[in-house]
Design a protein around this motif. Structure first.
Motif, PDB file in Angstrom:
ATOM      1  N   ASP A 158      -6.096  -1.496  -4.722  1.00 32.44           N
ATOM      2  CA  ASP A 158      -5.469  -2.050  -3.526  1.00 32.44           C
ATOM      3  C   ASP A 158      -6.402  -3.092  -2.929  1.00 32.44           C
ATOM      4  O   ASP A 158      -7.406  -2.755  -2.324  1.00 32.44           O
ATOM      5  CB  ASP A 158      -5.147  -0.941  -2.532  1.00 32.44           C
ATOM      6  N   GLU A 159      -6.075  -4.334  -3.116  1.00 30.26           N
ATOM      7  CA  GLU A 159      -6.868  -5.469  -2.649  1.00 30.26           C
ATOM      8  C   GLU A 159      -8.342  -5.356  -3.029  1.00 30.26           C
ATOM      9  O   GLU A 159      -9.213  -5.291  -2.173  1.00 30.26           O
ATOM     10  CB  GLU A 159      -6.716  -5.636  -1.138  1.00 30.26           C
ATOM     11  N   GLN A 196      -7.570   0.732  -0.258  1.00 33.67           N
ATOM     12  CA  GLN A 196      -7.801  -0.521   0.458  1.00 33.67           C
ATOM     13  C   GLN A 196      -9.084  -0.459   1.286  1.00 33.67           C
ATOM     14  O   GLN A 196      -9.818  -1.423   1.367  1.00 33.67           O
ATOM     15  CB  GLN A 196      -6.584  -0.844   1.338  1.00 33.67           C
ATOM     16  N   SER A 254       0.832  -1.199   0.000  1.00 34.62           N
ATOM     17  CA  SER A 254       0.000   0.000   0.000  1.00 34.62           C
ATOM     18  C   SER A 254       0.868   1.251   0.000  1.00 34.62           C
ATOM     19  O   SER A 254       0.549   2.237  -0.669  1.00 34.62           O
ATOM     20  CB  SER A 254      -0.913   0.021   1.220  1.00 34.62           C
TER      21      SER A 254
HETATM   22 MG    MG Z   1      -2.180  -2.765   2.107  1.00 36.73          MG
END
Ligand code: MG
Ligand code: ATP
Lengths: 256, 377
Positions: free
Chosen positions: A171-172, A93, A49
């Motif tokens: 992000d994810e 995220q 991240s």
């Molecule tokens: Mg992360």
């Protein structure tokens, strides 16, 4: 436009990032090619991240150079920067939806800022984006606090795609989605890449995504890229973390 | 290759071809929308209409949707408009937008007179709710204090001391400064007006009584409502937003005991101390001005002050402080726990925490004034 195709869309050179005395990224190099889907993996807390936020310019670096679309964001002026920002979309995220705006307003927020289109078209495109990320039209008038975790992810993706960007940072994206939803999501990313020529920088822990959606995989460890290549390269790698990652119990379950 | 988008009409017999060319992307959306709106008028002009997109050099969701919108409006009755020449690249995108249902009409809440009247009505009806909420919270805090008295080990000393530092110790400089200045101003105004009657010295009486009975505590309470009440609301509100309070509850903690009680206690202890310091600072400031501007030397000031005020004045002032602190604390905590999911709601509740806090402080002051007058203090 022809020579640009050869150029990487993101070029990261020797960047170092530290918080206080802890060094998170240490002389990291990375290229992302135009039109590819790059899966980015690494243990929790490795700095995935942080790298994403550094490229976007939210975290300041101690050393190194970053170019996105061939523009060095440190030495660029405001209008160049805005030009770049217009061309990328970011999925954070935690979603990072604006809590005081409805889903519809969240998705239209970047459109209002950058495009001069009619309200009708914005509403229609919003519905199209919602359908693309697999949400029902009713969701449009809800506030983020009234959504489930997976729905927040989807709305955040719809907002990241609002301007049809050329580059998206995810992000994810599939964490918190049900497996079917995650599969659809991978499919959607693939479709967008094919049709819009989208370049995707995707941080993920989802092995399925790595197998089905990603063209190339980069692995972060000890502040550097420890490996980059196709899924087959990763499986062949002798690096202990990679061996565990791609040959562990879960990986076997996915592959079988 | 990146030509401006165009939509050309080619008529052949009873068929009409609309040839789209150029870049059909978001950057050209306004022009595209106009073209599509023009072309929509052709609906029904020919039995066979198709939209040829083979010459489109770039297509994104905006372009794909506009083509789809055009196709839908050209489709009338049995004559269905077709999209032709779709390259393999773009066909999945067009399929994607084809699945989108016609958009529901989204009604936006216009501001109407009845709507405004309704809001006023609801606000008035909500007042009684406010009072019930406050009494609720008071009860919950008292019950939590009772539990803590029975099990003193569950008392959160660290947290209380932390909040005491925040609301008391750190507030001292600003409170002392402001009350000092207010003392100066009262003395200056008093001397200026009393001098005409040759009654300069009575400024000491006025200053003493006013500061000890009213100004000291009232001013400090209002400042604390703004400074600490808002902080309490914002803290509790953002914890509520991130589900931290729910997490506490599921772990078997009582949020009132863990979060509200230490804050309330800190405030109830802090306000009398701050009110006292504030009163002293105001007297000092008033004394200074009386000396420098009014020529009342410090000795005369102190002698006069001793005659003018009694311990009653001081008690009347200081007794009010903990009650006002409790009111401010309860209002702040009720508002904090009422925050809903959005940042906007956090802002609204923080504002109303300060507004209601100050309002109830003044109401309490009035109630005290009536009470003390009737018992002759
Ligand atoms: Mg992360
Ligand atoms: N603002 C910050 N201040 C101090 N340290 C930070 C900050 N942001 C991140 N870190 C540290 O940097 C390291 C990398 O964090 P990062 O969020 O990038 O991890 P990650 O690789 O994304 O992990 P995950 O897969 O769990 O999301 C962590 O050790 C974290 O504690």
């Amino acid at each position: 436009m022809a020579p640009e195709i050869q150029d990487p869309i993101i070029r990261v050179r020797d960047i170092t990032v530290q918080f206080g005395s802890t060094r998170v990224l240490d002389g990291l190099n990375l290229d992302v090619k135009r039109g590819e889907i790059l899966g980015f993996v690494g243990p929790s807390g490795a700095g995935k991240s942080v790298l994403t936020r550094t490229i976007i310019g939210l975290v300041s670096k101690v050393a190194g150079r970053i170019e996105v679309f061939g523009v060095d964001l440190d030495s660029s002026n405001t209008s160049q920067r805005r030009g770049v920002e217009r061309r990328w979309g970011v999925l954070f995220q935690q979603g990072a939806l604006f809590s005081s705006l409805t889903v519809r307003q969240n998705i239209q927020f970047p459109m209002r800022e950058y495009l001069k289109v009619s309200q009708r078209l914005m509403d229609e495109i919003t519905m199209a984006k919602l359908a693309m990320v697999g949400l029902k039209p009713e969701v449009a008038e809800r506030f983020p606090s009234e959504l489930s975790g997976g729905m927040i992810k989807r709305v955040a993706l719809a907002r990241a795609l609002a301007l049809d960007p050329e580059l998206v940072f995810l992000d994810e994206p599939t964490s918190g989605l049900d497996p079917i939803g995650a599969g659809d999501f991978d499919e959607l990313v693939r479709t967008l890449q094919r049709t819009l020529g989208l370049t995707v920088f995707m941080v993920t822990h989802d092995l399925d995504s790595l197998y089905t959606a990603c063209d190339r995989i980069a692995v972060l460890g000890n502040g550097k890229i420890i490996a980059a290549g196709s899924i087959a390269d990763m499986q062949a790698s002798q690096h202990p973390w990679l061996r565990q990652y791609f040959h562990g119990k879960r990986a076997r379950a996915v592959m079988s | 290759m990146n030509g401006d988008p165009k939509l050309e009409r080619i008529a052949k017999g009873n068929a009409l071809a609309l040839c789209a060319t150029g870049t059909w992307t978001a950057s050209f959306a306004p022009a595209l929308e106009r073209m599509v709106a023009d072309a929509e008028k052709l609906a029904g002009s020919r039995p066979n209409i198709f939209i040829d997109v083979s010459e489109v050099s770039k297509l994104d969701t905006f372009g794909a949707w506009l083509i789809e919108r055009l196709r839908r409006s050209l489709t009338q009755g049995t004559a269905e408009a077709q999209i032709a020449g779709l390259s393999a690249n773009y066909s999945s995108l067009v399929d994607e937008v084809r699945r989108v249902k016609a958009t529901p009409v989204i009604e936006t809440g216009a501001i109407t007179i009845t709507g405004m009247l309704e809001q006023i009505g609801r606000a008035v009806a909500g007042l009684s709710g406010t009072v019930t909420d406050l009494v609720d919270m008071l009860g919950a805090v008292l019950a939590a204090s009772g539990r803590v008295l029975i099990r003193p080990r569950s008392f959160r000393l660290t947290s209380t001391v932390h909040h005491l530092e925040q609301v008391c110790w750190r507030a001292v400089p600003i409170i002392v400064l402001i009350t000092f200045l207010i003392g100066c101003i009262i003395a200056q105004q008093g001397i200026f007006h009393f001098r005409r009657f040759g009654a300069d010295i009575f400024v000491v009486d006025m200053l003493g009584v006013l500061v000890l009975r009213e100004i000291g505590v009232l001013l400090v309470a209002i400042m604390i409502a703004g400074r600490s009440g808002s902080a309490y609301t914002a803290e509790l509100g953002s914890m509520k937003m991130r589900e931290e309070i729910d997490a506490l509850r599921t772990m078997g903690f009582d949020p009132i005991e863990v979060l509200v009680l230490p804050r309330m206690l800190a405030l109830v202890l802090a306000l009398p101390i701050l009110a006292f310091l504030g009163a002293m600072a105001a007297l000092y400031g008033g004394g200074l001005v009386a000396w420098l501007y009014g020529g009342v030397d410090p000795e005369a000031f102190l002698l006069r002050l001793r005659d003018a005020i009694s311990i009653d004045h001081f008690i009347v002032g200081i007794v009010k402080a903990p009650v006002m602190a409790a009111v401010i604390g309860i209002v702040a905590c009720v508002e904090g726990l009422a925050v809903q999911g959005s940042a906007e709601s956090l802002g609204q509740h923080t504002t109303s925490s300060v507004v209601k806090g100050i309002f109830f402080v003044i109401v309490m002051d009035g109630v005290f004034a009536i009470f003390f007058a009737s018992i002759g203090m």
